[in-house]
Design a protein around this motif. Structure first.
Motif, PDB file in Angstrom:
ATOM      1  N   TRP A  62      -9.978  -4.692  11.441  1.00 15.72           N
ATOM      2  CA  TRP A  62      -8.839  -4.433  11.077  1.00 15.72           C
ATOM      3  C   TRP A  62      -7.771  -3.682  11.867  1.00 15.72           C
ATOM      4  O   TRP A  62      -6.421  -4.575  11.560  1.00 15.72           O
ATOM      5  CB  TRP A  62      -9.213  -3.158   9.381  1.00 15.72           C
ATOM      6  CG  TRP A  62      -7.252  -3.077   8.241  1.00 15.72           C
ATOM      7  CD1 TRP A  62      -7.504  -3.687   7.545  1.00 15.72           C
ATOM      8  CD2 TRP A  62      -6.442  -2.100   8.221  1.00 15.72           C
ATOM      9  NE1 TRP A  62      -6.455  -3.367   6.451  1.00 15.72           N
ATOM     10  CE2 TRP A  62      -6.185  -2.611   7.998  1.00 15.72           C
ATOM     11  CE3 TRP A  62      -5.761  -1.812   9.471  1.00 15.72           C
ATOM     12  CZ2 TRP A  62      -4.803  -2.036   7.121  1.00 15.72           C
ATOM     13  CZ3 TRP A  62      -5.117  -0.264   9.345  1.00 15.72           C
ATOM     14  CH2 TRP A  62      -4.057  -0.800   8.425  1.00 15.72           C
ATOM     15  N   THR A  89      -3.315  -6.725  -1.180  1.00 14.28           N
ATOM     16  CA  THR A  89      -4.043  -6.042  -1.522  1.00 14.28           C
ATOM     17  C   THR A  89      -5.752  -6.156  -2.270  1.00 14.28           C
ATOM     18  O   THR A  89      -5.408  -7.828  -2.477  1.00 14.28           O
ATOM     19  CB  THR A  89      -3.022  -5.078  -2.807  1.00 14.28           C
ATOM     20  OG1 THR A  89      -2.695  -5.897  -4.103  1.00 14.28           O
ATOM     21  CG2 THR A  89      -1.915  -4.966  -2.609  1.00 14.28           C
ATOM     22  N   TRP A 150     -11.050  -8.497   5.329  1.00 15.00           N
ATOM     23  CA  TRP A 150     -10.052  -7.437   5.028  1.00 15.00           C
ATOM     24  C   TRP A 150      -8.823  -7.234   3.970  1.00 15.00           C
ATOM     25  O   TRP A 150      -8.507  -8.214   3.776  1.00 15.00           O
ATOM     26  CB  TRP A 150      -9.593  -7.139   6.641  1.00 15.00           C
ATOM     27  CG  TRP A 150     -10.771  -6.920   7.168  1.00 15.00           C
ATOM     28  CD1 TRP A 150     -10.464  -7.980   8.717  1.00 15.00           C
ATOM     29  CD2 TRP A 150     -10.959  -5.521   7.570  1.00 15.00           C
ATOM     30  NE1 TRP A 150     -12.015  -7.270   9.175  1.00 15.00           N
ATOM     31  CE2 TRP A 150     -12.096  -5.944   8.329  1.00 15.00           C
ATOM     32  CE3 TRP A 150     -10.914  -4.206   6.843  1.00 15.00           C
ATOM     33  CZ2 TRP A 150     -13.032  -4.505   8.877  1.00 15.00           C
ATOM     34  CZ3 TRP A 150     -12.564  -3.607   7.600  1.00 15.00           C
ATOM     35  CH2 TRP A 150     -13.048  -3.224   8.344  1.00 15.00           C
ATOM     36  N   ALA A 152      -6.005  -4.711   2.835  1.00 11.40           N
ATOM     37  CA  ALA A 152      -4.905  -3.585   2.929  1.00 11.40           C
ATOM     38  C   ALA A 152      -5.315  -2.184   2.518  1.00 11.40           C
ATOM     39  O   ALA A 152      -5.324  -1.688   3.274  1.00 11.40           O
ATOM     40  CB  ALA A 152      -3.604  -3.984   2.354  1.00 11.40           C
ATOM     41  N   ASP A 153      -6.058  -2.797   1.492  1.00 10.37           N
ATOM     42  CA  ASP A 153      -5.902  -1.017   0.400  1.00 10.37           C
ATOM     43  C   ASP A 153      -6.931   0.597   1.945  1.00 10.37           C
ATOM     44  O   ASP A 153      -7.704  -0.464   2.356  1.00 10.37           O
ATOM     45  CB  ASP A 153      -7.148  -1.422  -0.079  1.00 10.37           C
ATOM     46  CG  ASP A 153      -5.999  -2.244  -1.157  1.00 10.37           C
ATOM     47  OD1 ASP A 153      -5.516  -1.593  -2.657  1.00 10.37           O
ATOM     48  OD2 ASP A 153      -6.295  -3.464  -0.954  1.00 10.37           O
ATOM     49  N   GLY A 154      -6.348   0.934   1.880  1.00  6.70           N
ATOM     50  CA  GLY A 154      -7.302   2.072   2.465  1.00  6.70           C
ATOM     51  C   GLY A 154      -8.177   3.284   1.019  1.00  6.70           C
ATOM     52  O   GLY A 154      -7.661   3.666   0.799  1.00  6.70           O
ATOM     53  N   ARG A 162      -8.851   5.723  -3.232  1.00  7.87           N
ATOM     54  CA  ARG A 162      -7.812   4.736  -3.090  1.00  7.87           C
ATOM     55  C   ARG A 162      -6.446   5.871  -2.391  1.00  7.87           C
ATOM     56  O   ARG A 162      -6.157   6.587  -3.741  1.00  7.87           O
ATOM     57  CB  ARG A 162      -7.599   3.614  -3.770  1.00  7.87           C
ATOM     58  CG  ARG A 162      -6.154   2.444  -3.694  1.00  7.87           C
ATOM     59  CD  ARG A 162      -6.375   2.088  -4.769  1.00  7.87           C
ATOM     60  NE  ARG A 162      -7.376   1.485  -5.739  1.00  7.87           N
ATOM     61  CZ  ARG A 162      -7.906   0.479  -4.872  1.00  7.87           C
ATOM     62  NH1 ARG A 162      -7.323  -0.718  -4.284  1.00  7.87           N
ATOM     63  NH2 ARG A 162      -8.861  -0.332  -6.012  1.00  7.87           N
ATOM     64  N   PRO A 165      -2.328   0.617   0.656  1.00  8.92           N
ATOM     65  CA  PRO A 165      -2.512  -0.258   1.622  1.00  8.92           C
ATOM     66  C   PRO A 165      -1.045   0.503   2.378  1.00  8.92           C
ATOM     67  O   PRO A 165      -2.032   0.048   3.618  1.00  8.92           O
ATOM     68  CB  PRO A 165      -1.468  -1.323   0.724  1.00  8.92           C
ATOM     69  CG  PRO A 165      -1.467  -1.381   0.385  1.00  8.92           C
ATOM     70  CD  PRO A 165      -1.339   0.571  -0.846  1.00  8.92           C
ATOM     71  N   ALA A 170      -5.951   6.596   6.352  1.00  8.31           N
ATOM     72  CA  ALA A 170      -6.740   5.790   5.956  1.00  8.31           C
ATOM     73  C   ALA A 170      -7.656   6.062   6.867  1.00  8.31           C
ATOM     74  O   ALA A 170      -7.052   5.326   8.312  1.00  8.31           O
ATOM     75  CB  ALA A 170      -7.016   4.754   5.310  1.00  8.31           C
ATOM     76  N   ARG A 173     -11.145   0.788   5.289  1.00  8.37           N
ATOM     77  CA  ARG A 173     -10.291  -0.446   4.332  1.00  8.37           C
ATOM     78  C   ARG A 173     -11.493  -1.208   3.537  1.00  8.37           C
ATOM     79  O   ARG A 173     -12.633  -0.651   3.916  1.00  8.37           O
ATOM     80  CB  ARG A 173      -9.649  -0.834   5.566  1.00  8.37           C
ATOM     81  CG  ARG A 173      -9.453  -0.222   6.029  1.00  8.37           C
ATOM     82  CD  ARG A 173      -7.356   0.310   5.402  1.00  8.37           C
ATOM     83  NE  ARG A 173      -6.336   1.402   6.466  1.00  8.37           N
ATOM     84  CZ  ARG A 173      -5.378   1.495   5.811  1.00  8.37           C
ATOM     85  NH1 ARG A 173      -4.709   1.046   4.696  1.00  8.37           N
ATOM     86  NH2 ARG A 173      -5.013   2.509   6.196  1.00  8.37           N
ATOM     87  N   VAL A 194     -16.279  -0.448   1.618  1.00  9.89           N
ATOM     88  CA  VAL A 194     -15.173   0.193   2.407  1.00  9.89           C
ATOM     89  C   VAL A 194     -15.995   0.577   3.262  1.00  9.89           C
ATOM     90  O   VAL A 194     -17.120   0.840   3.751  1.00  9.89           O
ATOM     91  CB  VAL A 194     -14.444   1.412   2.015  1.00  9.89           C
ATOM     92  CG1 VAL A 194     -14.058   0.969   0.468  1.00  9.89           C
ATOM     93  CG2 VAL A 194     -15.977   1.939   1.416  1.00  9.89           C
ATOM     94  N   PRO A 197     -11.507   0.849  10.008  1.00  9.04           N
ATOM     95  CA  PRO A 197     -10.818  -0.150  10.309  1.00  9.04           C
ATOM     96  C   PRO A 197     -11.249  -0.949  11.987  1.00  9.04           C
ATOM     97  O   PRO A 197     -10.446  -1.680  12.387  1.00  9.04           O
ATOM     98  CB  PRO A 197      -9.772   0.699  10.141  1.00  9.04           C
ATOM     99  CG  PRO A 197      -9.378   2.022  10.454  1.00  9.04           C
ATOM    100  CD  PRO A 197     -11.495   2.246   9.409  1.00  9.04           C
TER     101      PRO A 197
END
Length: 212
Positions: A62, A89, A150, A152-154, A162, A165, A170, A173, A194, A197
């Motif tokens: 990421w 996302t 991958w 964007a969300d963290g 959550r 993004p 975060a 990811r 998850v 990153p």
């Protein structure tokens, strides 16, 4: 969003702006043009694990993709006519993957190796080149299987909650779609994992989007 077998746990989600999602995972050819080197295990130069420029790039983290100034997306922006490329996302990814389907996969509730590159009774040995398998109803290829993608969300590392993004704090990811090494359950439209990153392996790639 969520598991079609558990409607009481699904979440209604609104996407507030239009977007263009790449019809394939990022290829090794595109990564090479933008970044200047190819990290992929399954490449044309690897005689043990052969690939091609049209195979998805893998072994990218990421951070490799999103790092300000030095990441792939920053380099790609000079080619994108002012529209900043981003990772989707999870909501955008799942919406595009389903392509209006309400089944486990965009192809229905069952899949075959003719539709999806996943681990079955006779294990596939590698990812396949993009556009090798049928597209979904919206013309998007290999949304199920081939390489994890991958998003964007963290998520908070301890609670996997959550946190959005854009939050740089975060620790984890999201990845969606499963890979050539995943079983059928893990390539469903609703499935997710998850990951750190900084993590990168031969099962993981990505696709980017441009927002309206």
């Amino acid at each position: 969003m969520g598991d079609e077998r558990q409607p009481d746990r699904q979440v209604e989600t609104q996407i507030v702006a239009g977007f263009w999602l790449a019809d394939t995972a990022c290829t090794q050819a595109l990564w090479l043009v933008v970044v200047g080197s190819n990290p992929s295990q399954f490449s044309a130069s690897n005689t043990t694990h052969p690939g091609s420029p049209q195979h998805p790039v893998e072994q990218v983290s990421w951070n490799d993709i999103t790092a300000p100034g030095s990441g792939f997306l920053a380099g790609l922006q000079s080619f994108s006519q002012g529209a900043p490329p981003e990772l989707p996302t999870e909501a955008e990814w799942e919406y595009a993957c389903r392509a209006d389907a309400r089944t486990a996969y965009s192809f229905g509730d069952e899949i075959t190796l003719a539709q999806v590159n996943f681990r079955s009774g006779s294990d596939p040995a590698a990812p396949v080149a993009v556009k090798s398998l049928p597209a979904n109803a919206w013309g998007l290829y290999e949304m199920h299987g081939n390489v994890w993608e991958w998003c964007a969300d963290g998520f908070d590392e301890q609670e996997s909650v959550r946190i959005g993004p854009a939050d740089p704090s975060a620790a984890l990811r999201a990845q969606r779609g499963g890979s050539w090494g995943s079983n059928a359950r893990d390539v469903r439209a609703a499935d997710r994992i998850v990951v750190s990153p900084g993590g990168a392996n031969q099962f993981t790639g990505f696709r980017f989007l441009l927002r309206s």
